[in-house]
Write a protein that holds these residues in place. Structure first.
Motif, PDB file in Angstrom:
ATOM      1  N   HIS A 132      47.245  41.429  32.315  1.00 46.07           N
ATOM      2  CA  HIS A 132      46.377  40.454  32.970  1.00 46.07           C
ATOM      3  C   HIS A 132      47.091  39.962  34.225  1.00 46.07           C
ATOM      4  N   VAL A 133      46.513  40.172  35.373  1.00 47.19           N
ATOM      5  CA  VAL A 133      47.136  39.791  36.636  1.00 47.19           C
ATOM      6  C   VAL A 133      46.928  38.300  36.894  1.00 47.19           C
ATOM      7  N   THR A 134      48.018  37.622  37.211  1.00 48.17           N
ATOM      8  CA  THR A 134      47.955  36.194  37.511  1.00 48.17           C
ATOM      9  C   THR A 134      49.198  35.803  38.297  1.00 48.17           C
ATOM     10  N   ARG A 135      49.274  34.549  38.726  1.00 51.30           N
ATOM     11  CA  ARG A 135      50.474  34.043  39.395  1.00 51.30           C
ATOM     12  C   ARG A 135      51.490  33.602  38.348  1.00 51.30           C
ATOM     13  N   LEU A 136      52.767  33.840  38.656  1.00 53.28           N
ATOM     14  CA  LEU A 136      53.860  33.443  37.767  1.00 53.28           C
ATOM     15  C   LEU A 136      55.067  33.020  38.593  1.00 53.28           C
ATOM     16  N   ASN A 137      55.818  32.072  38.061  1.00 56.11           N
ATOM     17  CA  ASN A 137      57.130  31.758  38.617  1.00 56.11           C
ATOM     18  C   ASN A 137      58.231  32.452  37.835  1.00 56.11           C
ATOM     19  N   ASP A 138      57.995  32.636  36.526  1.00 56.84           N
ATOM     20  CA  ASP A 138      59.034  33.154  35.646  1.00 56.84           C
ATOM     21  C   ASP A 138      58.388  33.881  34.479  1.00 56.84           C
ATOM     22  N   ALA A 139      59.171  34.225  33.466  1.00 59.64           N
ATOM     23  CA  ALA A 139      58.647  35.125  32.438  1.00 59.64           C
ATOM     24  C   ALA A 139      59.004  34.708  31.013  1.00 59.64           C
ATOM     25  N   TRP A 140      59.286  33.432  30.783  1.00 51.04           N
ATOM     26  CA  TRP A 140      59.672  32.960  29.453  1.00 51.04           C
ATOM     27  C   TRP A 140      58.428  32.408  28.748  1.00 51.04           C
ATOM     28  N   MET A 141      57.617  33.323  28.200  1.00 52.20           N
ATOM     29  CA  MET A 141      56.309  32.933  27.664  1.00 52.20           C
ATOM     30  C   MET A 141      56.398  31.897  26.552  1.00 52.20           C
ATOM     31  N   ARG A 142      57.448  31.921  25.751  1.00 46.35           N
ATOM     32  CA  ARG A 142      57.587  30.927  24.694  1.00 46.35           C
ATOM     33  C   ARG A 142      57.541  29.511  25.271  1.00 46.35           C
ATOM     34  N   ASP A 143      58.021  29.367  26.494  1.00 47.47           N
ATOM     35  CA  ASP A 143      58.144  28.036  27.092  1.00 47.47           C
ATOM     36  C   ASP A 143      57.000  27.689  28.040  1.00 47.47           C
ATOM     37  N   ILE A 144      56.557  28.657  28.811  1.00 49.77           N
ATOM     38  CA  ILE A 144      55.513  28.352  29.791  1.00 49.77           C
ATOM     39  C   ILE A 144      54.117  28.471  29.190  1.00 49.77           C
ATOM     40  N   GLY A 145      54.010  29.198  28.097  1.00 48.81           N
ATOM     41  CA  GLY A 145      52.709  29.406  27.482  1.00 48.81           C
ATOM     42  C   GLY A 145      52.352  28.322  26.484  1.00 48.81           C
TER      43      GLY A 145
ATOM     44  N   PRO B  85      48.650  44.007  18.595  1.00 48.10           N
ATOM     45  CA  PRO B  85      48.340  43.983  20.027  1.00 48.10           C
ATOM     46  C   PRO B  85      49.287  43.090  20.823  1.00 48.10           C
ATOM     47  N   VAL B  86      49.524  43.465  22.070  1.00 55.66           N
ATOM     48  CA  VAL B  86      50.368  42.708  22.984  1.00 55.66           C
ATOM     49  C   VAL B  86      49.626  42.535  24.299  1.00 55.66           C
ATOM     50  N   SER B  87      49.600  41.301  24.800  1.00 51.96           N
ATOM     51  CA  SER B  87      49.019  41.001  26.111  1.00 51.96           C
ATOM     52  C   SER B  87      50.109  40.463  27.017  1.00 51.96           C
ATOM     53  N   VAL B  88      50.179  40.972  28.227  1.00 45.13           N
ATOM     54  CA  VAL B  88      51.237  40.600  29.166  1.00 45.13           C
ATOM     55  C   VAL B  88      50.616  40.098  30.467  1.00 45.13           C
ATOM     56  N   LEU B  89      51.015  38.895  30.888  1.00 44.16           N
ATOM     57  CA  LEU B  89      50.643  38.400  32.209  1.00 44.16           C
ATOM     58  C   LEU B  89      51.589  39.001  33.233  1.00 44.16           C
ATOM     59  N   VAL B  90      51.064  39.400  34.380  1.00 44.20           N
ATOM     60  CA  VAL B  90      51.889  40.058  35.394  1.00 44.20           C
ATOM     61  C   VAL B  90      51.345  39.709  36.773  1.00 44.20           C
ATOM     62  N   THR B  91      52.227  39.596  37.740  1.00 42.03           N
ATOM     63  CA  THR B  91      51.780  39.372  39.113  1.00 42.03           C
ATOM     64  C   THR B  91      51.297  40.691  39.706  1.00 42.03           C
ATOM     65  N   GLU B  92      50.483  40.586  40.749  1.00 40.84           N
ATOM     66  CA  GLU B  92      49.960  41.792  41.383  1.00 40.84           C
ATOM     67  C   GLU B  92      51.102  42.673  41.901  1.00 40.84           C
ATOM     68  N   GLY B  93      52.138  42.031  42.465  1.00 39.13           N
ATOM     69  CA  GLY B  93      53.242  42.797  43.022  1.00 39.13           C
ATOM     70  C   GLY B  93      54.047  43.557  41.991  1.00 39.13           C
ATOM     71  N   GLU B  94      54.110  43.041  40.757  1.00 36.02           N
ATOM     72  CA  GLU B  94      54.896  43.690  39.715  1.00 36.02           C
ATOM     73  C   GLU B  94      54.058  44.597  38.826  1.00 36.02           C
ATOM     74  N   ARG B  95      52.751  44.612  39.034  1.00 33.56           N
ATOM     75  CA  ARG B  95      51.901  45.420  38.147  1.00 33.56           C
ATOM     76  C   ARG B  95      52.300  46.894  38.123  1.00 33.56           C
ATOM     77  N   PRO B  96      52.653  47.518  39.255  1.00 30.95           N
ATOM     78  CA  PRO B  96      53.050  48.929  39.178  1.00 30.95           C
ATOM     79  C   PRO B  96      54.268  49.157  38.286  1.00 30.95           C
ATOM     80  N   HIS B  97      55.246  48.242  38.358  1.00 30.44           N
ATOM     81  CA  HIS B  97      56.436  48.380  37.515  1.00 30.44           C
ATOM     82  C   HIS B  97      56.071  48.212  36.043  1.00 30.44           C
TER      83      HIS B  97
END
Length: 340
Positions: A78-91, A54-66
């Motif tokens: 999962h819709v949430t606020r993000l500044n960037d996308a480097w999950m290894r570091d921000i998670g 399984p894979v879970s991805v955090l995404v902003t509302e604006g990018e959800r369609p993409h």
């Protein structure tokens, strides 16, 4: 009594992989074509992994369609606020208790934009650790230490690889000593032995670099063995980095397995840090970075040898590295405590 936590190796059974979708900024850029290239790069990693777990991805509302358009329908969003996308570091970094009843927990490192770099924003990303912990329905291990998952790597038996320029960075942990860092690693992830390397790869000290993350330089495929980025071109500044890294690892009694750097050494921005070390281990597979390079096959064969029984699945990592990292940098594994 407080649980003692241990970080499992990346080869341990996994329950899922966590990722974040690029929300904008320099990762997507201002050019629509480049933005689509970035989105497809992130999607290629998620879609490769979801064939295995399984894979879970955090995404902003604006990018959800993409994200919905490009990701496999099996990927959980999962819709949430993000500044960037480097999950290894921000998670968070997931750990398990060492008692008879295994409990999952998430170490919530302090994240401050890789040492408060002038181009970075992190008001949303600083909250991602707790967001992921809540979604994973697990407890949080708090800490005051600034760190990122890409800045440490373990064999699962208490030995950790780190670099001085990350964990002793004045922009991250001003005034901290090795002893204080090691004590916090012992408390949070169960470190019993910390091997300090002086620095990371040269490109990683550029404007959008991390100042020396370990996960493009060295990684444990098994206890006692280390895959090491081996730059063979004597003109590349990482040639010397590879030489003294190997000496330092061998001095620690580790068996070094050189993983050659790609034949290409430069791009439009200068010396590249393309690295096969930055791969993702998941259930039954290794998601390997490739670069349409003559060395791709040699690296793939080495990865197949050190990870027997796992399929080697290649993804074109050049769009990722052009933005500051690789496949490992955008993922974070969650151990499966039921099988540990």
């Amino acid at each position: 009594m407080e649980n003692r936590w241990r970080m499992p190796p990346e080869t341990a059974p996994q329950a899922r992989t966590w990722m974040a979708w690029p929300p904008g900024g320099y990762t997507l850029g201002d050019d629509p074509g480049e933005a689509e290239t970035a989105r497809r790069a992130w999607a290629s990693v998620a879609n490769a992994i979801v064939d295995h777990q399984p894979v879970s991805v955090l995404v902003t509302e604006g990018e959800r369609p993409h994200a919905t358009a490009l990701l496999d329908s099996r990927v959980e969003l999962h819709v949430t606020r993000l500044n960037d996308a480097w999950m290894r570091d921000i998670g968070p970094t997931f750990v398990v208790s060492t008692g008879p009843e295994r409990q999952l927990a998430a170490v919530d490192w302090v994240f401050n934009g890789w040492g408060a770099q002038e181009w970075a924003s992190w008001d949303a990303d600083a909250l991602v650790g707790r967001t992921v912990a809540a979604l994973a329905d697990t407890v949080v291990v708090p800490t005051t230490m600034v760190a990122e998952g890409g800045g440490l790597h373990t064999d699962g038996e208490g030995t950790f690889l780190v670099t001085e320029t990350v964990l002793l960075d004045p922009g991250r942990n001003p005034g901290w000593t090795r002893e204080r860092v090691e004590a916090e690693l012992r408390r949070t992830v169960g470190a019993e032995r910390v091997i300090w390397l002086p620095r990371g790869l040269t490109r990683d000290y550029g404007r959008f670099g991390t100042r020396g993350h370990i996960d493009i330089l060295a990684a444990f495929p098994a206890p006692g063995q280390v895959l090491m980025h081996d730059q063979r071109d004597a003109d590349h500044p990482d040639y010397e980095v590879s030489r003294y890294t190997r000496r330092a690892l061998e001095k620690e009694g580790l068996t070094v397995i050189p993983l050659p750097a790609p034949a290409v050494v430069r791009d439009d921005e200068g010396w590249v840090d393309y690295s096969y070390v930055n791969h993702v281990v998941c259930e039954g597979a290794v998601i390997a970075c490739c670069f349409d390079d003559p060395v791709d096959k040699e690296a793939r064969d080495i990865l197949a040898d050190v990870y027997p029984g796992r399929n080697i699945v290649e993804i074109d990592a050049r769009p990722l590295f052009a933005r500051g990292g690789g496949a490992h940098c955008i993922t974070q594994q969650q151990p499966d405590v039921t099988r540990l």
